[in-house]
Scaffold this active site. Structure first.
Site, PDB file in Angstrom:
ATOM      1  N   LYS A  91       1.781   2.133  -0.751  1.00 42.93           N
ATOM      2  CA  LYS A  91       3.097   2.633  -1.134  1.00 42.93           C
ATOM      3  C   LYS A  91       3.756   3.392  -0.185  1.00 42.93           C
ATOM      4  O   LYS A  91       5.139   3.475  -0.105  1.00 42.93           O
ATOM      5  CB  LYS A  91       2.556   3.802  -2.171  1.00 42.93           C
ATOM      6  N   GLY A 129      -3.071   9.842   0.034  1.00 46.31           N
ATOM      7  CA  GLY A 129      -3.003   9.726   1.773  1.00 46.31           C
ATOM      8  C   GLY A 129      -2.132   8.516   1.853  1.00 46.31           C
ATOM      9  O   GLY A 129      -2.417   7.273   1.529  1.00 46.31           O
ATOM     10  N   HIS A 130      -0.949   8.593   2.167  1.00 43.87           N
ATOM     11  CA  HIS A 130       0.382   7.554   2.547  1.00 43.87           C
ATOM     12  C   HIS A 130       0.704   7.620   3.867  1.00 43.87           C
ATOM     13  O   HIS A 130       1.137   8.395   4.502  1.00 43.87           O
ATOM     14  CB  HIS A 130       1.409   8.089   1.510  1.00 43.87           C
ATOM     15  N   ASP A 163      -3.872   3.309  -2.813  1.00 44.22           N
ATOM     16  CA  ASP A 163      -3.855   2.925  -1.424  1.00 44.22           C
ATOM     17  C   ASP A 163      -3.372   1.373  -1.285  1.00 44.22           C
ATOM     18  O   ASP A 163      -3.925   0.454  -0.268  1.00 44.22           O
ATOM     19  CB  ASP A 163      -5.474   2.677  -0.923  1.00 44.22           C
ATOM     20  N   GLN A 198      -1.560   7.602  -5.956  1.00 43.22           N
ATOM     21  CA  GLN A 198      -2.772   6.940  -6.628  1.00 43.22           C
ATOM     22  C   GLN A 198      -2.035   5.385  -7.303  1.00 43.22           C
ATOM     23  O   GLN A 198      -1.279   4.752  -6.925  1.00 43.22           O
ATOM     24  CB  GLN A 198      -3.199   7.576  -7.826  1.00 43.22           C
TER      25      GLN A 198
HETATM   26  P1  GDP Z   1      -1.021   4.306   0.017  1.00 48.84           P
HETATM   27  O1  GDP Z   1      -2.046   5.413  -0.499  1.00 48.84           O
HETATM   28  O2  GDP Z   1      -0.739   3.422  -1.086  1.00 48.84           O
HETATM   29  O3  GDP Z   1       0.365   4.815   0.536  1.00 48.84           O
HETATM   30  O4  GDP Z   1      -1.619   3.366   1.094  1.00 48.84           O
HETATM   31  P2  GDP Z   1      -2.746   4.011   2.334  1.00 48.84           P
HETATM   32  O5  GDP Z   1      -1.587   4.558   3.157  1.00 48.84           O
HETATM   33  O6  GDP Z   1      -3.722   4.832   1.925  1.00 48.84           O
HETATM   34  O7  GDP Z   1      -3.360   2.616   2.596  1.00 48.84           O
HETATM   35  C1  GDP Z   1      -2.849   1.612   3.048  1.00 48.84           C
HETATM   36  C2  GDP Z   1      -3.312   1.181   4.434  1.00 48.84           C
HETATM   37  O8  GDP Z   1      -2.776  -0.156   4.823  1.00 48.84           O
HETATM   38  C3  GDP Z   1      -2.674   1.932   5.726  1.00 48.84           C
HETATM   39  O9  GDP Z   1      -3.661   1.888   6.572  1.00 48.84           O
HETATM   40  C4  GDP Z   1      -1.384   1.355   6.115  1.00 48.84           C
HETATM   41  O10 GDP Z   1      -0.979   1.443   7.494  1.00 48.84           O
HETATM   42  C5  GDP Z   1      -1.874  -0.086   5.967  1.00 48.84           C
HETATM   43  N1  GDP Z   1      -0.977  -1.308   5.664  1.00 48.84           N
HETATM   44  C6  GDP Z   1       0.283  -1.056   4.887  1.00 48.84           C
HETATM   45  N2  GDP Z   1       0.831  -2.370   4.617  1.00 48.84           N
HETATM   46  C7  GDP Z   1       0.112  -3.203   5.265  1.00 48.84           C
HETATM   47  C8  GDP Z   1      -0.060  -4.560   5.546  1.00 48.84           C
HETATM   48  O11 GDP Z   1       1.094  -5.294   5.081  1.00 48.84           O
HETATM   49  N3  GDP Z   1      -0.781  -5.047   6.424  1.00 48.84           N
HETATM   50  C9  GDP Z   1      -1.689  -4.409   7.020  1.00 48.84           C
HETATM   51  N4  GDP Z   1      -2.530  -5.195   7.854  1.00 48.84           N
HETATM   52  N5  GDP Z   1      -1.992  -3.181   6.905  1.00 48.84           N
HETATM   53  C10 GDP Z   1      -1.013  -2.570   6.062  1.00 48.84           C
HETATM   54  P1  IMO Z   2      -3.295   7.352  -2.884  1.00 49.97           P
HETATM   55  O1  IMO Z   2      -1.878   8.008  -3.532  1.00 49.97           O
HETATM   56  C1  IMO Z   2      -7.262   6.122  -3.920  1.00 49.97           C
HETATM   57  C2  IMO Z   2      -9.411   8.562  -6.777  1.00 49.97           C
HETATM   58  C3  IMO Z   2     -10.802   9.446  -6.137  1.00 49.97           C
HETATM   59  C4  IMO Z   2     -11.609   9.391  -7.284  1.00 49.97           C
HETATM   60  C5  IMO Z   2     -10.377   9.542  -8.496  1.00 49.97           C
HETATM   61  C6  IMO Z   2     -10.265  10.985  -9.164  1.00 49.97           C
HETATM   62  O2  IMO Z   2      -3.578   7.521  -1.508  1.00 49.97           O
HETATM   63  O3  IMO Z   2      -2.999   6.114  -3.244  1.00 49.97           O
HETATM   64  P2  IMO Z   2      -9.256  13.111  -7.761  1.00 49.97           P
HETATM   65  O4  IMO Z   2      -9.415  13.802  -6.479  1.00 49.97           O
HETATM   66  O5  IMO Z   2      -7.582  12.638  -7.777  1.00 49.97           O
HETATM   67  O6  IMO Z   2      -9.504  14.134  -8.884  1.00 49.97           O
HETATM   68  O7  IMO Z   2     -10.354  11.881  -7.579  1.00 49.97           O
HETATM   69  O8  IMO Z   2      -9.309   9.192  -8.129  1.00 49.97           O
HETATM   70  N1  IMO Z   2      -8.087   8.824  -5.742  1.00 49.97           N
HETATM   71  C7  IMO Z   2      -7.671   7.926  -5.182  1.00 49.97           C
HETATM   72  N2  IMO Z   2      -7.895   6.686  -4.804  1.00 49.97           N
HETATM   73  N3  IMO Z   2      -5.972   6.339  -3.496  1.00 49.97           N
HETATM   74  C8  IMO Z   2      -5.598   7.520  -3.946  1.00 49.97           C
HETATM   75  O9  IMO Z   2      -4.246   8.287  -3.643  1.00 49.97           O
HETATM   76  C9  IMO Z   2      -6.417   8.481  -4.561  1.00 49.97           C
HETATM   77  N4  IMO Z   2      -6.376   9.832  -5.201  1.00 49.97           N
HETATM   78  C10 IMO Z   2      -7.322   9.921  -5.911  1.00 49.97           C
HETATM   79  O10 IMO Z   2     -11.265   8.523  -5.084  1.00 49.97           O
HETATM   80  O11 IMO Z   2     -11.859   8.114  -7.628  1.00 49.97           O
HETATM   81 MG    MG Z   3      -3.626   6.321   0.243  1.00 50.22          MG
END
Ligand code: GDP
Ligand code: IMO
Ligand code: MG
Length: 423
Positions: free
Chosen positions: A16, A40-41, A13, A223
């Site tokens: 990415k 979840g991207h 999270d 991840q």
């Molecule tokens: P990922 O799994 O690495 O793709 O990240 P996620 O999408 O799960 O979580 C990142 C969250 O931060 C999302 O809600 C994005 O919209 C948000 N986000 C990404 N870059 C920025 C930033 O520079 N500032 C803020 N405020 N939010 C951001």
């Molecule tokens: P992105 O790509 C954050 C965590 C779960 C749990 C552990 C194992 O959005 O960054 P799993 O279902 O993979 O067997 O769970 O890994 N986890 C993540 N945490 N971002 C993710 O993906 C994750 N994918 C799995 O919360 O701790």
């Molecule tokens: Mg994510």
């Protein structure tokens, strides 16, 4: 010929999805290489909000071919749902290629995941996403798994499906696992199979040929480093190699093909699920980061655990990943703070260490040693170049680069595609 790998250097999270979307502007192909719909991207484009779970985030730029490669575990039903979601928003998904070598997440994998999580007690809980990821990779490793390519031959696929589904019912139901309704499950999987078969391809050839033809290939990690099955905080990890090395086995590209590694680093730390997290904040400071950063899971909606940036951990993961450039995200979330802390060392008993412990037992006992830096107390959300950043923000970023021994390539100051600049 150039191949960039992008990985998360923390616990996932990091942002990415957003950075992939930004880098896709200059890419000719985007490839997911590991994990599944546990990811979840998020990508934000002019107020439009997209969350991708399996399909590469590059899909949001028209005309860039997207590939789900062999290292990914694919839930066919969920993949079709995601394709339909994108289609309903006028995104063309017709060109998506799905590896014949990817392993399929089958309905029993999700039941096993839930059964294990729900029956685990205390520190045996991992806090998985219950998407069947671990059990699907287990089936791959124990060589009973079903690969994407098997969907082409319906007779063979149905037999393998029914054999494995019945084996699940025989093995798990007596232990208390939920009974799988094989007929209903098969009907659902069959419908998804019919949609996916035309997308199946030998993606190892697709990706290598693209590279040989001079296409810039972007590999999207899911991840983060500390969820890597080998390099993470085992056993509180996911079941794949999330670090850059996984990009080779997960695509069939040889190591020498990789020309650049991007590490996405959030300006503070978060973690979802169980496991040690040295800089976790349990007070109003942690609550502030969660609220300001909107730190709620993009896949499960769970509140993310929040804490200060852990430079000991990030230095280790930058080393393992061989990060050439950092993309530092969510700097704006720190805008209002008077002071910001960075963890620069750990205390274990009366010893101070600056290396990341190999064992979670030790990691759970460390006490973070912090360096305090002054905040900038001004908004950075509209800033689009380094020189316009407040001096204290520049100092914070430079300190991250120094502590992680890495160069900064991108800074992100908001969720939108445009709230980003190169350094
Ligand atoms: P990922 O799994 O690495 O793709 O990240 P996620 O999408 O799960 O979580 C990142 C969250 O931060 C999302 O809600 C994005 O919209 C948000 N986000 C990404 N870059 C920025 C930033 O520079 N500032 C803020 N405020 N939010 C951001
Ligand atoms: P992105 O790509 C954050 C965590 C779960 C749990 C552990 C194992 O959005 O960054 P799993 O279902 O993979 O067997 O769970 O890994 N986890 C993540 N945490 N971002 C993710 O993906 C994750 N994918 C799995 O919360 O701790
Ligand atoms: Mg994510």
């Amino acid at each position: 010929m150039s191949v960039s790998v992008l990985v998360g250097v923390q616990w996932g999270d990091e942002g990415k999805g957003k950075i992939i979307d930004v880098l896709t502007k200059d890419a000719g192909m985007v490839v997911r290489f590991q994990g599944g719909n546990n990811a979840g991207h998020t990508v934000e484009i002019n107020g439009q909000h997209f969350v991708l779970h399996l399909i590469p985030s590059g899909i949001l730029r028209a005309g860039v071919p997207c590939v789900i490669a062999n290292g990914v575990v694919v839930d066919p039903v969920e993949l079709v749902k995601e394709m339909n979601m994108l289609k309903s928003r006028d995104i063309d998904v017709s060109g998506i290629q799905l590896s014949t070598r990817c392993h399929l997440i089958m309905p029993w994998h999700k039941l096993i995941d839930a059964f294990k999580e729900d029956s685990a007690k205390g520190d045996k809980k991992i806090g998985t996403t219950k998407r069947g990821i671990g059990p699907a990779y287990s089936s791959k490793a124990d060589r009973t798994g079903i690969r994407g390519g098997e969907m082409r031959d319906l007779v063979r696929f149905e037999k393998h499906f029914r054999d494995n589904a019945e084996a699940y019912n025989r093995e798990y139901v007596p232990m208390g696992g939920a009974k799988l309704d094989v007929e209903a499950a098969w009907k659902e999987v069959l419908a998804a199979r019919d949609v996916l078969v035309p997308h199946l391809a030998d993606t190892v050839v697709t990706i290598n040929e693209a590279n040989a033809n001079g296409v810039h290939v972007l590999l999207e990690g899911a991840q983060g480093a500390f969820l890597d099955i080998d390099h993470g905080t085992f056993p509180y990890v996911t079941s794949s190699n999330t670090t850059s090395g996984g990009a080779c086995t997960g695509t069939g590209l040889p190591p020498r093909a990789i020309t650049e590694v991007w590490g996405v680093l959030k300006a503070y730390s978060t973690r979802v699920g169980e496991g040690p997290f040295p800089t976790e904040l349990f007070d109003e400071q942690g609550e502030f980061l969660r609220e300001q950063g909107g730190e709620f899971g993009a896949t499960t909606g769970r509140p993310r655990r929040c804490g200060w940036l852990d430079a000991v951990a990030c230095r280790h993961s930058c080393m393992v990943n061989g990060v050439d450039f950092l993309a530092i995200t969510k700097l704006d979330v720190l805008d209002k703070l008077k002071e910001i802390k960075i963890c620069t060392a750990y205390k274990i008993g009366d010893k101070t260490v600056t290396t990341f412990p190999e064992d979670v037992y030790d990691l759970a006992r460390v006490e973070p040693v912090y360096e305090t830096m002054p905040g900038w107390e001004t908004s950075t959300t509209g800033i689009l170049d380094w020189n316009s950043l407040p001096v204290n923000a520049q100092k914070y970023l430079k300190r991250i680069a120094e502590l992680t021994k890495s160069k900064i390539g991108i800074v992100s100051v908001g969720p939108d595609r445009n709230q980003t600049f190169r350094v």
